[in-house]
Design an enzyme around this catalytic site. Structure first.
Site, PDB file in Angstrom:
ATOM      1  N   THR A 379       0.889  -1.143   0.000  1.00  0.00           N
ATOM      2  CA  THR A 379       0.000   0.000   0.000  1.00  0.00           C
ATOM      3  C   THR A 379       0.935   1.201   0.000  1.00  0.00           C
ATOM      4  O   THR A 379       2.134   1.046   0.138  1.00  0.00           O
ATOM      5  CB  THR A 379      -0.867  -0.108   1.266  1.00  0.00           C
ATOM      6  OG1 THR A 379      -1.698  -1.258   1.115  1.00  0.00           O
ATOM      7  CG2 THR A 379      -1.701   1.105   1.555  1.00  0.00           C
ATOM      8  N   ASP A 421      -9.130  -8.871   0.871  1.00  0.00           N
ATOM      9  CA  ASP A 421      -9.332  -8.227   2.182  1.00  0.00           C
ATOM     10  C   ASP A 421     -10.673  -8.602   2.805  1.00  0.00           C
ATOM     11  O   ASP A 421     -10.924  -8.296   3.964  1.00  0.00           O
ATOM     12  CB  ASP A 421      -9.223  -6.699   2.060  1.00  0.00           C
ATOM     13  CG  ASP A 421      -7.789  -6.212   2.246  1.00  0.00           C
ATOM     14  OD1 ASP A 421      -6.929  -7.036   2.607  1.00  0.00           O
ATOM     15  OD2 ASP A 421      -7.526  -5.022   2.028  1.00  0.00           O
ATOM     16  N   SER A 451      -7.242  -1.883   6.547  1.00  0.00           N
ATOM     17  CA  SER A 451      -6.480  -1.493   7.748  1.00  0.00           C
ATOM     18  C   SER A 451      -5.849  -0.120   7.555  1.00  0.00           C
ATOM     19  O   SER A 451      -5.060   0.327   8.393  1.00  0.00           O
ATOM     20  CB  SER A 451      -5.373  -2.517   8.026  1.00  0.00           C
ATOM     21  OG  SER A 451      -5.917  -3.781   8.262  1.00  0.00           O
TER      22      SER A 451
HETATM   23  N1  GLY Z   1      -5.261  -3.886   1.328  1.00  0.00           N
HETATM   24  C1  GLY Z   1      -4.747  -3.492   2.580  1.00  0.00           C
HETATM   25  C2  GLY Z   1      -5.727  -2.767   3.407  1.00  0.00           C
HETATM   26  O1  GLY Z   1      -6.608  -2.101   2.886  1.00  0.00           O
HETATM   27  O2  GLY Z   1      -5.654  -2.865   4.603  1.00  0.00           O
END
Ligand code: GLY
Length: 568
Positions: A379, A421, A451
């Site tokens: 991310t 997710d 997250s």
């Molecule tokens: N794909 C990682 C998050 O959104 O936590």
């Protein structure tokens, strides 16, 4: 020591140079820990930070710069920057008003609860991560258009143009990127029917130029047609063709109906500071606030940074917060989340009533709590502050590095694998080892639990910190540690970002930690009281800005990656 680079008409002079520019306005400084008087952008790549600052220097505000940075990241940081993914943007205007643009992806309307299970009810490996079925409906383009239309000052075409130029003319890849492209080469070749721009005849090396002509054309359609340039017309047709090639299920209707959502930020007080962050469908904000409130009653500054006592307390709080995540958190449009109860002082004091200073808990004995009244890696983050004091903390992602590695043929952008997710089967861990249940099950049109934790901290009503991090499940615990490092341990932003990190997420039941984060005496004490500890590669990659007394801005670009602070 700061590595200061002065840029003058595109020429780069390294370290400590003092270049007098005929156009003072275009002068900027960059490095990892820099201090500047006016605006600043801290992001995962020097190119995107420079583009953000160039927008500030053209009198754009923090949101103009953030939108320009986000589109630039889609070009220069395809590992996580994207137009095929989603994220969360937290905005605080100089008069203290706050807003969250939630541009998280959604499950396609043809998605279903058991879509990743085989006939025997077992999870089909790779389906939610490596295939066209792994992609949620992308949100980034709509999110940027909404953020810009609500807060932007410059014309949209001026804000997106630098990303188009970057895609067309190309840019030199960093050493780390060369490694990323090389290690992902096989996936790019196997999962695409053509050779994407990220694959060359030979292996990549630092300084090679990456040109993305198809992506430039897609960005031009967005520049000229706004959301229609992505969610309908040529780009939508190319996306649907790509879905049909790989048995994906994102439809024309999904694209047409996707809308980002403006949400009320989640706030809490911590030791006299105001914490502002994002509410579900990200779990990050609730987890962060739970962690701060669970540890608030304890004298962390007396116990010391990363002492065994401090780590023990922090991981016991983490264990409890992640247990709650597994049970209660999901898309608020689909599940009733007891947000107020989960972050209430009474509930969190009760949650820590089983904390024993002399013994580690077992995650099996920590169940999700019972909040009153409740019935029922890769991310990227960037931080922006403009000269007028407007601030943006935004985290955006394709989920793991390069998403599912599938590039939309002739449109040049990568698709996310965010569907992973969701909890694809109750109790079955996702790629971050997170387990979940019904609240985060797959349902058509639902946003998968995130997250991501962009955060803004105020001191006495004034902007103090803007920060966030990548790292999947480690995002909330990473920002928790950076905040505690500044507020409790009195570190500078650079020290707070560089300091060693650890992480616990309830399940699996162990503390993961970075090499050198915990000294050998503390490691032994933690083992003695029952913790399992596992060393792992680096945790998170924070990009932060701190406002110093007097108003200067200090950048904290994480040295764990090629992150870059740029300001003027
Ligand atoms: N794909 C990682 C998050 O959104 O936590």
């Amino acid at each position: 020591m700061n590595r200061l680079i002065c840029i003058f008409f595109g020429l780069i002079f390294i370290t400590g140079c003092s270049v007098k520019s005929a156009q003072e306005k275009d002068k900027f400084v960059e490095g990892q820990d820099i201090t500047t008087d006016n605006g600043m952008v801290v992001s995962a790549h020097p190119q995107s930070s420079r583009i953000g600052v160039s927008i500030l220097q053209k009198d754009g505000n923090a949101v103009d710069a953030a939108v320009a940075t986000e589109f630039a990241l889609a070009v220069c940081y395809p590992e996580a920057g994207n137009i095929g993914g989603g994220g969360f943007m937290l905005i605080r205007t100089s008069d203290g008003k706050t807003d969250v643009i939630d541009y998280r992806e959604k499950a396609p309307i043809h998605a279903s609860r058991d879509m990743y299970l085989d006939k025997s009810g077992n999870v089909s490996e790779g389906l939610s991560t490596e295939t066209h079925l792994a992609s949620g409906v992308p949100g980034t383009v709509d999110g940027m258009i909404i953020a810009h239309s609500k807060y932007g000052k410059l014309p949209f075409k001026d804000v997106i143009q630098p990303a188009i130029d970057l895609a067309e003319k190309g840019f030199p890849v960093t050493r780390r990127q060369a490694e990323d492209f090389n290690s992902n080469r096989k996936s790019f070749l196997v999962r695409n029917s053509f050779r994407p721009a990220f694959v060359k005849d030979s292996l990549w090396k630092e300084g090679d130029i990456l040109i993305q002509s198809a992506l430039a054309e897609t960005l031009k359609r967005i520049r000229d047609q706004g959301r229609e340039g992505f969610y309908s017309g040529m780009t939508a047709r190319l996306m649907i063709r790509e879905m049909n090639r790989g048995n994906g299920i994102i439809s024309e209707q999904d694209l047409k109906e996707y809308r980002s959502v403006s949400r009320i930020p989640l706030t809490a007080d911590y030791k006299g500071f105001r914490i502002i962050t994002v509410a579900p469908p990200s779990s990050g904000g609730i987890i962060l606030i739970q962690l701060l409130k669970m540890t608030d009653p304890y004298p962390l500054s007396e116990w010391g940074f990363n002492s065994s006592k401090t780590i023990h307390l922090m991981v016991e709080a983490e264990r409890r917060a992640f247990a709650d995540r597994s049970e209660y958190l999901g898309d608020p449009e689909f599940v009733k989340i007891p947000v107020n109860q989960l972050v209430s002082k009474k509930y969190l004091i009760d949650r820590m009533s089983t904390f024993d200073e002399k013994r580690a808990s077992f995650s099996q004995e920590i169940r999700p709590g019972s909040p009153e009244g409740y019935t029922s890696e890769e991310t990227t983050h960037y931080s922006v502050v403009d000269a007028g004091g407007n601030a943006v903390a935004a985290t955006t992602t394709l989920n793991n590095t390069f998403g599912n590695s599938i590039v939309v043929d002739s449109a040049g952008f990568l698709l996310n694998n965010q569907m992973d997710d969701f909890s694809v089967k109750p109790g079955f861990p996702n790629m971050y080892g997170l387990v979940g249940g019904e609240a985060n099950s797959v349902q058509p049109g639902k946003r998968m639990l995130s997250s991501m934790t962009p955060v803004i901290v105020e001191k006495e009503g004034k902007l103090l910190l803007v920060l966030g991090s990548p790292g999947g499940s480690t995002i909330p615990t990473t920002v928790f540690q950076v905040i505690v490092n500044v507020l409790d341990f009195g570190m500078s932003i650079a020290q707070a970002v560089d300091a060693g990190r650890f992480h616990h997420q309830w399940l699996p039941d162990w503390i993961s930690y970075e090499k050198h984060a915990i000294d050998s005496v503390s490691l032994e004490k933690l083992r003695d009281i029952g913790h399992i500890l596992k060393e792992r590669p680096s945790i998170g990659s924070v990009n932060a800005i701190m406002i110093l007394p007097g108003g200067k801005k200090a950048g904290g670009a994480d040295k764990r990656s090629n992150n870059s602070s740029c300001g003027y």
